[in-house]
Design a protein around this motif. Structure first.
Motif, PDB file in Angstrom:
ATOM      1  N   SER A   7       4.970  11.916   1.552  1.00 49.62           N
ATOM      2  CA  SER A   7       3.526  12.102   1.705  1.00 49.62           C
ATOM      3  C   SER A   7       2.763  11.216   0.729  1.00 49.62           C
ATOM      4  N   MET A   8       1.513  10.969   1.069  1.00 52.66           N
ATOM      5  CA  MET A   8       0.642  10.186   0.189  1.00 52.66           C
ATOM      6  C   MET A   8       0.480  10.893  -1.162  1.00 52.66           C
ATOM      7  N   ASP A   9       0.371  12.214  -1.136  1.00 47.04           N
ATOM      8  CA  ASP A   9       0.236  12.970  -2.391  1.00 47.04           C
ATOM      9  C   ASP A   9       1.463  12.788  -3.275  1.00 47.04           C
ATOM     10  N   THR A  10       2.644  12.844  -2.677  1.00 44.01           N
ATOM     11  CA  THR A  10       3.874  12.649  -3.446  1.00 44.01           C
ATOM     12  C   THR A  10       3.903  11.258  -4.051  1.00 44.01           C
ATOM     13  N   LEU A  11       3.542  10.257  -3.263  1.00 43.99           N
ATOM     14  CA  LEU A  11       3.538   8.885  -3.779  1.00 43.99           C
ATOM     15  C   LEU A  11       2.534   8.722  -4.911  1.00 43.99           C
ATOM     16  N   THR A  12       1.378   9.349  -4.796  1.00 40.01           N
ATOM     17  CA  THR A  12       0.396   9.286  -5.878  1.00 40.01           C
ATOM     18  C   THR A  12       0.977   9.877  -7.155  1.00 40.01           C
ATOM     19  N   ARG A  13       1.676  11.003  -7.043  1.00 44.61           N
ATOM     20  CA  ARG A  13       2.282  11.632  -8.228  1.00 44.61           C
ATOM     21  C   ARG A  13       3.385  10.757  -8.822  1.00 44.61           C
ATOM     22  N   SER A  31       0.814  -1.216   0.000  1.00 47.49           N
ATOM     23  CA  SER A  31       0.000   0.000   0.000  1.00 47.49           C
ATOM     24  C   SER A  31       0.848   1.267   0.000  1.00 47.49           C
ATOM     25  N   HIS A  32       0.251   2.340  -0.503  1.00 49.41           N
ATOM     26  CA  HIS A  32       0.881   3.657  -0.432  1.00 49.41           C
ATOM     27  C   HIS A  32       1.132   4.016   1.027  1.00 49.41           C
ATOM     28  N   LYS A  33       0.190   3.653   1.884  1.00 44.91           N
ATOM     29  CA  LYS A  33       0.312   3.980   3.307  1.00 44.91           C
ATOM     30  C   LYS A  33       1.571   3.345   3.900  1.00 44.91           C
ATOM     31  N   PHE A  34       1.831   2.086   3.569  1.00 44.52           N
ATOM     32  CA  PHE A  34       3.032   1.408   4.054  1.00 44.52           C
ATOM     33  C   PHE A  34       4.280   2.143   3.577  1.00 44.52           C
ATOM     34  N   LYS A  58      15.572   5.326  -4.159  1.00 46.39           N
ATOM     35  CA  LYS A  58      16.248   4.430  -3.224  1.00 46.39           C
ATOM     36  C   LYS A  58      15.411   4.237  -1.954  1.00 46.39           C
ATOM     37  N   LEU A  59      14.826   5.322  -1.438  1.00 41.09           N
ATOM     38  CA  LEU A  59      13.946   5.220  -0.261  1.00 41.09           C
ATOM     39  C   LEU A  59      12.771   4.279  -0.528  1.00 41.09           C
ATOM     40  N   ILE A  60      12.151   4.458  -1.690  1.00 45.28           N
ATOM     41  CA  ILE A  60      10.996   3.622  -2.049  1.00 45.28           C
ATOM     42  C   ILE A  60      11.420   2.171  -2.192  1.00 45.28           C
ATOM     43  N   LEU A  61      12.547   1.931  -2.863  1.00 42.52           N
ATOM     44  CA  LEU A  61      13.033   0.562  -3.028  1.00 42.52           C
ATOM     45  C   LEU A  61      13.310  -0.092  -1.676  1.00 42.52           C
ATOM     46  N   GLU A  90       7.124   4.130   5.828  1.00 40.25           N
ATOM     47  CA  GLU A  90       8.522   3.687   5.803  1.00 40.25           C
ATOM     48  C   GLU A  90       9.483   4.760   5.285  1.00 40.25           C
ATOM     49  N   THR A  91       9.005   5.605   4.377  1.00 43.83           N
ATOM     50  CA  THR A  91       9.899   6.570   3.721  1.00 43.83           C
ATOM     51  C   THR A  91       9.780   7.994   4.254  1.00 43.83           C
ATOM     52  N   GLY A  92       8.638   8.310   4.854  1.00 43.02           N
ATOM     53  CA  GLY A  92       8.395   9.685   5.277  1.00 43.02           C
ATOM     54  C   GLY A  92       7.874  10.565   4.144  1.00 43.02           C
TER      55      GLY A  92
END
Length: 77
Positions: free
Chosen positions: A32-38, A21-24, A55-58, A28-30
């Motif tokens: 925002s949900m909006d940034t992850l959506t983009r 999930s985006h939430k997870f 790298k943070l996402i990986l 873990e990365t710090g």
């Protein structure tokens, strides 16, 4: 999973396929949900993440899928 039926980038499809999930990833990365959506969707506000953000996402994805590679998420890696 792919919330709201938005077209997904390779990384978005990968996390959807593996039930992450985006939430997870946000927790873990710090990021925002909006940034992850983009980062994960294709659209007007699409954002290409920096190498350090990738790298943070990986690292977050690897907590669920240890064998994940940068090339699983992005084509230019």
């Amino acid at each position: 999973m792919g919330g709201l039926n938005k077209p997904r980038k390779k990384a978005g499809k990968y996390i959807d396929l593996h039930g992450i999930s985006h939430k997870f990833i946000a927790e873990e990365t710090g990021l925002s949900m909006d940034t992850l959506t983009r980062i994960f969707t294709i659209g007007k506000k699409t954002q290409n993440p920096t190498r350090s953000t990738r790298k943070l996402i990986l690292e977050a994805v690897k907590k669920k899928i240890p064998q994940a590679k940068m090339s699983d998420l992005w084509d230019d890696e």
